[in-house]
Design a protein around this motif. Structure first.
Motif, PDB file in Angstrom:
ATOM      1  N   LEU A  16       0.851  -1.194   0.000  1.00 33.62           N
ATOM      2  CA  LEU A  16       0.000   0.000   0.000  1.00 33.62           C
ATOM      3  C   LEU A  16       0.881   1.236   0.000  1.00 33.62           C
ATOM      4  N   VAL A  39      -2.539   0.095  -4.591  1.00 34.23           N
ATOM      5  CA  VAL A  39      -2.811  -1.103  -3.810  1.00 34.23           C
ATOM      6  C   VAL A  39      -2.296  -2.314  -4.575  1.00 34.23           C
ATOM      7  N   THR A  46      -8.735  -4.139  -1.257  1.00 32.58           N
ATOM      8  CA  THR A  46      -9.466  -2.892  -1.065  1.00 32.58           C
ATOM      9  C   THR A  46     -10.539  -3.031   0.009  1.00 32.58           C
ATOM     10  N   LEU A  49      -8.931  -2.221   3.248  1.00 34.25           N
ATOM     11  CA  LEU A  49      -8.675  -0.783   3.304  1.00 34.25           C
ATOM     12  C   LEU A  49      -9.960  -0.013   3.609  1.00 34.25           C
TER      13      LEU A  49
END
Length: 60
Positions: A16, A39, A46, A49
């Motif tokens: 990241l 990413v 994701t 995240l």
């Protein structure tokens, strides 16, 4: 918004990388925070995240 950006950028993971950010006008004086990130799909997803960012419910 500065505190939100600080919290979001505090998220660290292998694969990241955070990029630039800006406040984008939405309308009627409201602005949204837009941050670019890279990413690595093999290392971080994701979904993870998104969960970590929405956990800052004081700001999000």
């Amino acid at each position: 918004m500065a505190k939100l950006e600080e919290h979001v950028r505090s998220i660290q993971a292998d694969g990241l990388a955070w990029g630039s950010s800006e406040l984008v006008p939405v309308g009627y004086g409201i602005k949204k925070l837009q941050i670019q990130c890279v990413v690595g799909d093999n290392k971080v997803g994701t979904d993870m995240l998104e969960e970590q960012i929405t956990a800052f419910d004081e700001y999000v």
